[in-house]
Design a protein around this motif. Sequence first.
Motif, PDB file in Angstrom:
ATOM      1  N   LEU A 107       1.610   8.430   3.416  1.00  0.00           N
ATOM      2  CA  LEU A 107       2.521   9.512   3.120  1.00  0.00           C
ATOM      3  C   LEU A 107       3.840   9.101   3.575  1.00  0.00           C
ATOM      4  N   ALA A 108       4.029   8.445   4.695  1.00  0.00           N
ATOM      5  CA  ALA A 108       5.439   8.190   5.078  1.00  0.00           C
ATOM      6  C   ALA A 108       5.872   7.032   3.988  1.00  0.00           C
ATOM      7  N   THR A 109       5.133   6.132   3.548  1.00  0.00           N
ATOM      8  CA  THR A 109       5.628   5.150   2.604  1.00  0.00           C
ATOM      9  C   THR A 109       6.050   5.868   1.334  1.00  0.00           C
ATOM     10  N   ALA A 110       5.337   6.881   0.808  1.00  0.00           N
ATOM     11  CA  ALA A 110       5.862   7.519  -0.221  1.00  0.00           C
ATOM     12  C   ALA A 110       7.023   8.324  -0.054  1.00  0.00           C
ATOM     13  N   LEU A 111       7.230   8.874   1.109  1.00  0.00           N
ATOM     14  CA  LEU A 111       8.686   9.636   1.548  1.00  0.00           C
ATOM     15  C   LEU A 111       9.473   8.523   1.445  1.00  0.00           C
ATOM     16  N   ARG A 112       9.435   7.451   2.006  1.00  0.00           N
ATOM     17  CA  ARG A 112      10.485   6.626   2.071  1.00  0.00           C
ATOM     18  C   ARG A 112      10.970   5.768   0.782  1.00  0.00           C
ATOM     19  N   ALA A 113       9.863   5.919  -0.053  1.00  0.00           N
ATOM     20  CA  ALA A 113      10.152   5.144  -1.582  1.00  0.00           C
ATOM     21  C   ALA A 113      11.031   6.428  -2.235  1.00  0.00           C
ATOM     22  N   ARG A 114      10.695   7.560  -2.193  1.00  0.00           N
ATOM     23  CA  ARG A 114      11.198   8.578  -2.982  1.00  0.00           C
ATOM     24  C   ARG A 114      12.701   9.191  -2.593  1.00  0.00           C
ATOM     25  N   PHE A 115      12.972   9.047  -1.135  1.00  0.00           N
ATOM     26  CA  PHE A 115      14.376   9.621  -0.586  1.00  0.00           C
ATOM     27  C   PHE A 115      15.037   8.505  -0.022  1.00  0.00           C
ATOM     28  N   GLY A 116      14.372   7.463   0.436  1.00  0.00           N
ATOM     29  CA  GLY A 116      15.193   6.495   1.415  1.00  0.00           C
ATOM     30  C   GLY A 116      15.189   6.944   2.926  1.00  0.00           C
ATOM     31  N   GLU A 117      15.277   5.567   3.561  1.00  0.00           N
ATOM     32  CA  GLU A 117      15.008   5.960   4.979  1.00  0.00           C
ATOM     33  C   GLU A 117      16.246   6.781   5.664  1.00  0.00           C
ATOM     34  N   GLU A 118      17.584   6.567   5.080  1.00  0.00           N
ATOM     35  CA  GLU A 118      18.737   7.333   5.718  1.00  0.00           C
ATOM     36  C   GLU A 118      18.606   8.730   5.339  1.00  0.00           C
ATOM     37  N   LEU A 217       4.649  15.709  -2.650  1.00  0.00           N
ATOM     38  CA  LEU A 217       3.909  14.409  -2.409  1.00  0.00           C
ATOM     39  C   LEU A 217       2.858  14.180  -1.564  1.00  0.00           C
ATOM     40  N   ASN A 218       1.768  13.620  -2.113  1.00  0.00           N
ATOM     41  CA  ASN A 218       0.463  13.600  -1.141  1.00  0.00           C
ATOM     42  C   ASN A 218       0.061  12.093  -1.020  1.00  0.00           C
TER      43      ASN A 218
END
Length: 414
Positions: A107-118, A217-218
Amino acid sequence: MNRGIDAVLLLDGRESVEQLLAFTRQLDRESALRALGEGIQANPLWIRMKGARLAARAWPEPMVAAFGHFTGEQKSLLADLAAQLREVLEHHRYIDYPAAELAVERLATALRARFGEEALTRFRYTAIPRGGWIVLGMLSYLLDLRPDQIGVPEPGVAESGESQPWVVVDDCALSGVRFQQFLQRCDTPTVIFCPLFAPGELCRAIERVEPRVLACLNAEDLRDVAPDWFGATYPRWLSERREQIGEEAYWCGIAEYVAFAWCEPEAKYWDAEAGRFQAGWNAWPPSLCLKRRVQAARLRAEAAGTAEEGLAQAGIALQSTEPGPLKSAARVLGVPIGESIAVAHFPRASAGSAPCFQLDPTAADMWRALLNSGSLEGAIALLLEDYAVAPEALRRDLAALVAELEDIGVLVRR
């Protein structure tokens, strides 16, 4: 032999031993059946079935049945439980803490890929109680969230001018009802919904229907089992389902069975008489689920402290291995009812209820002696320890009972 007690088959022997052991996470059949019985009894629906008892046998194939005086509605609920057990033993997904950690990483990987780390460092984060907070706790470490990023949206967020999205975390979404209720309570202008496990169709429906939802996102999709369950009748079921849950529902499917080490999502059934969904059965053994352990302890305490007579009894009557050559037939189950014993024979093609009779206290003692010794002579010896009766008279009575039980097929010689 008196008739009148109902016997409803819950586990009919078609399920493999491997499936039973995998579901309960036990090492042997007897322990698995006890764990399954504890899961059934840790339900308010079971407690309300006055005088009900559970019986099981491990050999030659695992079987479980409910004995009692059941209403038509209760028989229907037990049939639902039997269908649920067949499904979950074959298709179940248990998420322990290590598996949950891996899913949260995805899930963390999906969030980073969608919105970016910053961008993630500017978002605010909340959860849907109570399982969502467990997932958010793991996610906060993986995203290195600051304490000020985690909280509960205050009323009036829309008027405050806050523009950053709130990430709403949950352990699972099976219908989206809890998330819908969250949106009704909170006026956050932009939301990202992150259920750890959810049907992909449900996530897409939420994105499509809710204008405030930026993304759903899941970590992993849950399968819709309704088409398999209902087969050719699926279109008719789907139409009825839409009428039951209303147009406000995001999705009309049935997600595959999932449970976590901390909770098992509450099942629902449609109560036609009440015209609404009611709390249904949960099946997971309490030993595998924190919420179920708490629920089981609470129900035991309530049953012990109530003045109401005839509540369903705790504990499963597990038939022991019989030495033979006189044995109960392979699909016979019996359970003590007071000083008597209720016995039911479930034919191979049986589904649901089966004829059941009740042995009076003397016949019940004879039944136990026969199964414990495995022979007429051995049973006579056991009974003479407790009965002051002439051996020949006992032999005649016991032989007559054996003949009757063999005639109706519940006792066999091997």
